[in-house]
Design a protein around this motif. Structure first.
Motif, PDB file in Angstrom:
ATOM      1  N   TRP A 158       0.697  -1.133   0.034  1.00  0.00           N
ATOM      2  CA  TRP A 158       0.029   0.065  -0.105  1.00  0.00           C
ATOM      3  C   TRP A 158       0.948   1.104  -0.027  1.00  0.00           C
ATOM      4  CZ3 TRP A 158      -4.795  -0.898  -1.316  1.00  0.00           C
ATOM      5  CH2 TRP A 158      -5.439  -2.099  -1.062  1.00  0.00           C
ATOM      6  N   ARG A 159       0.645   2.051  -0.961  1.00  0.00           N
ATOM      7  CA  ARG A 159       1.245   3.460  -1.026  1.00  0.00           C
ATOM      8  C   ARG A 159       0.262   4.555  -0.977  1.00  0.00           C
ATOM      9  NH1 ARG A 159       3.988  -0.145  -4.414  1.00  0.00           N
ATOM     10  NH2 ARG A 159       6.341  -0.313  -4.143  1.00  0.00           N
ATOM     11  N   PHE A 160      -0.127   4.985   0.088  1.00  0.00           N
ATOM     12  CA  PHE A 160      -1.318   5.884   0.340  1.00  0.00           C
ATOM     13  C   PHE A 160      -0.734   7.328   0.066  1.00  0.00           C
ATOM     14  CE2 PHE A 160      -2.662   2.157   2.743  1.00  0.00           C
ATOM     15  CZ  PHE A 160      -3.966   2.357   2.657  1.00  0.00           C
ATOM     16  N   GLU A 161      -1.607   8.127  -0.498  1.00  0.00           N
ATOM     17  CA  GLU A 161      -1.452   9.318  -0.765  1.00  0.00           C
ATOM     18  C   GLU A 161      -2.554  10.214  -0.079  1.00  0.00           C
ATOM     19  OE1 GLU A 161      -1.298  10.056  -4.748  1.00  0.00           O
ATOM     20  OE2 GLU A 161       0.617   9.087  -5.142  1.00  0.00           O
ATOM     21  N   ARG A 162      -2.495  11.456   0.346  1.00  0.00           N
ATOM     22  CA  ARG A 162      -3.442  12.379   0.910  1.00  0.00           C
ATOM     23  C   ARG A 162      -4.630  12.655  -0.091  1.00  0.00           C
ATOM     24  NH1 ARG A 162      -3.212  15.276   6.012  1.00  0.00           N
ATOM     25  NH2 ARG A 162      -4.751  16.886   6.170  1.00  0.00           N
ATOM     26  N   HIS A 163      -5.747  12.518   0.037  1.00  0.00           N
ATOM     27  CA  HIS A 163      -6.942  12.632  -1.119  1.00  0.00           C
ATOM     28  C   HIS A 163      -7.732  13.862  -0.804  1.00  0.00           C
ATOM     29  CE1 HIS A 163      -9.410  11.939  -4.347  1.00  0.00           C
ATOM     30  NE2 HIS A 163     -10.277  12.139  -3.610  1.00  0.00           N
ATOM     31  N   ALA A 164      -7.998  14.184   0.675  1.00  0.00           N
ATOM     32  CA  ALA A 164      -8.790  15.209   0.945  1.00  0.00           C
ATOM     33  C   ALA A 164      -8.514  15.494   2.608  1.00  0.00           C
ATOM     34  CB  ALA A 164     -10.069  15.131   0.765  1.00  0.00           C
ATOM     35  N   ASP A 165      -8.520  16.799   2.728  1.00  0.00           N
ATOM     36  CA  ASP A 165      -8.109  17.325   4.084  1.00  0.00           C
ATOM     37  C   ASP A 165      -8.925  16.929   5.155  1.00  0.00           C
ATOM     38  OD1 ASP A 165      -5.780  18.417   3.093  1.00  0.00           O
ATOM     39  OD2 ASP A 165      -6.671  20.469   2.844  1.00  0.00           O
ATOM     40  N   SER A 166     -10.153  16.793   4.785  1.00  0.00           N
ATOM     41  CA  SER A 166     -11.241  16.430   5.842  1.00  0.00           C
ATOM     42  C   SER A 166     -12.213  15.488   5.161  1.00  0.00           C
ATOM     43  CB  SER A 166     -11.701  17.746   6.292  1.00  0.00           C
ATOM     44  OG  SER A 166     -12.690  18.262   5.466  1.00  0.00           O
ATOM     45  N   PHE A 167     -13.257  14.648   5.916  1.00  0.00           N
ATOM     46  CA  PHE A 167     -14.305  14.074   5.248  1.00  0.00           C
ATOM     47  C   PHE A 167     -15.227  15.025   4.738  1.00  0.00           C
ATOM     48  CE2 PHE A 167     -18.595  12.672   5.816  1.00  0.00           C
ATOM     49  CZ  PHE A 167     -18.615  11.529   4.837  1.00  0.00           C
ATOM     50  N   VAL A 168     -15.606  16.164   5.318  1.00  0.00           N
ATOM     51  CA  VAL A 168     -16.566  16.895   4.703  1.00  0.00           C
ATOM     52  C   VAL A 168     -16.044  17.483   3.393  1.00  0.00           C
ATOM     53  CG1 VAL A 168     -17.494  19.469   4.937  1.00  0.00           C
ATOM     54  CG2 VAL A 168     -17.434  17.964   7.014  1.00  0.00           C
ATOM     55  N   ASP A 169     -14.568  17.800   3.089  1.00  0.00           N
ATOM     56  CA  ASP A 169     -14.130  18.151   1.906  1.00  0.00           C
ATOM     57  C   ASP A 169     -14.464  16.968   0.850  1.00  0.00           C
ATOM     58  OD1 ASP A 169     -13.369  20.649   2.767  1.00  0.00           O
ATOM     59  OD2 ASP A 169     -11.178  19.990   3.082  1.00  0.00           O
ATOM     60  N   PHE A 170     -14.161  15.702   1.232  1.00  0.00           N
ATOM     61  CA  PHE A 170     -14.525  14.739   0.475  1.00  0.00           C
ATOM     62  C   PHE A 170     -15.857  14.541   0.000  1.00  0.00           C
ATOM     63  CE2 PHE A 170     -14.748   9.701   0.237  1.00  0.00           C
ATOM     64  CZ  PHE A 170     -14.053   9.802  -1.010  1.00  0.00           C
ATOM     65  N   LEU A 171     -16.789  14.670   0.946  1.00  0.00           N
ATOM     66  CA  LEU A 171     -18.110  14.685   0.703  1.00  0.00           C
ATOM     67  C   LEU A 171     -18.580  15.770  -0.378  1.00  0.00           C
ATOM     68  CD1 LEU A 171     -20.856  13.065   1.460  1.00  0.00           C
ATOM     69  CD2 LEU A 171     -21.028  15.007   3.268  1.00  0.00           C
ATOM     70  N   LYS A 172     -18.052  16.973  -0.441  1.00  0.00           N
ATOM     71  CA  LYS A 172     -18.250  17.934  -1.275  1.00  0.00           C
ATOM     72  C   LYS A 172     -17.645  17.418  -2.576  1.00  0.00           C
ATOM     73  CE  LYS A 172     -17.909  21.907   2.176  1.00  0.00           C
ATOM     74  NZ  LYS A 172     -17.197  22.946   2.397  1.00  0.00           N
ATOM     75  N   GLU A 173     -16.487  16.807  -2.511  1.00  0.00           N
ATOM     76  CA  GLU A 173     -15.977  16.335  -3.751  1.00  0.00           C
ATOM     77  C   GLU A 173     -16.935  15.407  -4.611  1.00  0.00           C
ATOM     78  OE1 GLU A 173     -12.844  12.920  -4.858  1.00  0.00           O
ATOM     79  OE2 GLU A 173     -11.970  15.036  -3.891  1.00  0.00           O
ATOM     80  N   ILE A 174     -17.441  14.573  -3.708  1.00  0.00           N
ATOM     81  CA  ILE A 174     -18.349  13.475  -4.244  1.00  0.00           C
ATOM     82  C   ILE A 174     -19.510  13.973  -4.954  1.00  0.00           C
ATOM     83  CG2 ILE A 174     -19.924  11.315  -3.525  1.00  0.00           C
ATOM     84  CD1 ILE A 174     -17.723  10.819  -1.707  1.00  0.00           C
ATOM     85  N   ALA A 175     -20.195  14.712  -3.791  1.00  0.00           N
ATOM     86  CA  ALA A 175     -21.310  15.611  -4.437  1.00  0.00           C
ATOM     87  C   ALA A 175     -21.295  16.374  -5.837  1.00  0.00           C
ATOM     88  CB  ALA A 175     -21.832  16.805  -3.218  1.00  0.00           C
ATOM     89  N   LYS A 176     -20.079  16.862  -6.067  1.00  0.00           N
ATOM     90  CA  LYS A 176     -19.652  17.697  -7.449  1.00  0.00           C
ATOM     91  C   LYS A 176     -19.341  16.478  -8.481  1.00  0.00           C
ATOM     92  CE  LYS A 176     -16.882  20.639  -5.820  1.00  0.00           C
ATOM     93  NZ  LYS A 176     -15.931  21.592  -5.640  1.00  0.00           N
ATOM     94  N   ALA A 177     -18.941  15.275  -8.166  1.00  0.00           N
ATOM     95  CA  ALA A 177     -18.271  14.704  -9.232  1.00  0.00           C
ATOM     96  C   ALA A 177     -19.333  14.479 -10.335  1.00  0.00           C
ATOM     97  CB  ALA A 177     -18.059  13.275  -8.657  1.00  0.00           C
ATOM     98  N   GLY A 178     -18.808  14.515 -11.686  1.00  0.00           N
ATOM     99  CA  GLY A 178     -19.841  14.421 -12.711  1.00  0.00           C
ATOM    100  C   GLY A 178     -19.202  13.402 -13.818  1.00  0.00           C
TER     101      GLY A 178
END
Length: 346
Positions: free
Chosen positions: A326-346
């Motif tokens: 496993w080579r993990f990378e930071r994807h989002a600074d917070s869960f709320v930011d991740f949720l915003k990203e998911i909601a905008k994903a097109g």
């Protein structure tokens, strides 16, 4: 006399032997003439379903006919179609649409017949459930082709028949939190935006016997099991309690093979294969013990880092699976930011 465009398509359809070209001709026939010459198109499709040379497409055309027809039409055709092994699966829907409750006896007989293929029997039960609003399909796959023989609730179907085929109550939509309609906090606003996105998907395809793409209120039992396992960040814990994803799948190019966002009912089990091996019942070496997988995209995990909780939230990390380590990378600074990203994903 000049050949009309409809007649020309009719001839080409019957002469075509290439499946992909046939599909193009069929789509053109329905798209160009399905509204203006609907009955003529139905005549062409029914004639091919009876005698066409591409057997696979004969079955598919029956489904197209069901979508194009009006109730009470084509009763003779569909009464015949359900007697033909290669047409019966989709013919069941046509028979129910054309004859309504008068078709119940025939469709129940198909469900009960040991001589019918499993998928036809399952389709009969599923279609009866949909039309009658009886719960014969509760909790089962939307596709009856995936049902197992023991999934057929034949005793329930027979009891319904003996009762005179009463209409059922159908399935109520899952319970949702009121804040989705009046969001105020950043978490609530992100969840409400995601709910709007999911609602659009539900309009396209939804089966309340096995609902999907909902944000629902989690059960106390599921939350208790989670609390026993982890101390989650406040924002994510509140998200699960109020907006627990129920079979939520985000189809977006942003995520490899789409994103599966986990709900409270499945969160613990979804750690299997990442943090825990359920076969050997052992912790998997090499997995960061402070990572909780909350979503995956084609098995690539998205994880909350419980070692970095701050201000009630935590960052999200992701990695590619199958790389050996496993080579993990930071994807989002917070869960709320991740949720915003998911909601905008097109």
């Amino acid at each position: 006399m000049a050949i009309t465009p409809l007649a020309a398509l009719h001839r080409k359809l019957f002469d075509e032997t290439d499946g992909s070209k046939f599909a193009t001709l069929k789509d053109r026939l329905i798209r160009k003439h399905g509204e203006t010459d609907r009955l003529a198109v139905l005549d062409i499709l029914s004639a091919y379903a009876r005698d066409g040379q591409l057997l696979h497409w004969r079955s598919s055309l029956v489904n197209s006919m069901v979508q194009l027809m009006q109730p009470q039409e084509l009763q003779e055709f569909f009464s015949w179609a359900v007697t033909m092994p290669e047409l019966a699966y989709w013919g069941i829907d046509g028979l129910l649409k054309s004859r309504g409750k008068d078709a119940y006896d025939t469709v129940v007989a198909l469900a009960m017949s040991d001589s019918q293929p499993q998928q036809v029997r399952a389709k009969a039960v599923k279609s009866l459930a949909v039309v009658s609003r009886q719960p014969f399909d509760a909790g089962l796959s939307q596709d009856p082709g995936h049902w197992k023989p023991e999934s057929l609730r034949l005793a329930d179907v027979l009891a319904w028949q003996r009762a005179g085929y009463p209409d059922g109550a159908g399935f109520a939509p899952p319970a949702t939190h009121a804040s989705l309609d009046d969001p105020r906090t950043p978490l609530e606003k992100a969840a409400a935006k995601l709910e709007k996105k999911l609602a659009a998907e539900r309009k396209k395809d939804q089966d309340l016997a096995r609902p999907s793409n909902w944000l629902v209120i989690a059960s106390e039992a599921d939350l208790a099991a989670i609390d026993e396992r982890w101390t989650l960040p406040e924002q994510y814990r509140r998200f699960l309690a109020r907006y627990s994803p129920l079979r939520v799948y985000i189809d977006s190019k942003r995520y490899f093979q789409g994103l599966n966002l986990y709900g409270a009912a499945e969160l613990i089990k979804k750690q299997h294969g990442y943090a825990y091996n359920p076969v050997d019942q052992e912790i998997i070496a090499g997995w960061p013990v402070h990572y909780v997988v909350i979503a995956d995209a084609g098995a690539d995990p998205y994880c909350l880092d419980l070692s970095a909780i701050a201000d009630g939230d935590a960052p999200i990390y992701t990695a590619e699976h199958g790389a050996g380590a496993w080579r993990f990378e930071r994807h989002a600074d917070s869960f709320v930011d991740f949720l915003k990203e998911i909601a905008k994903a097109g």
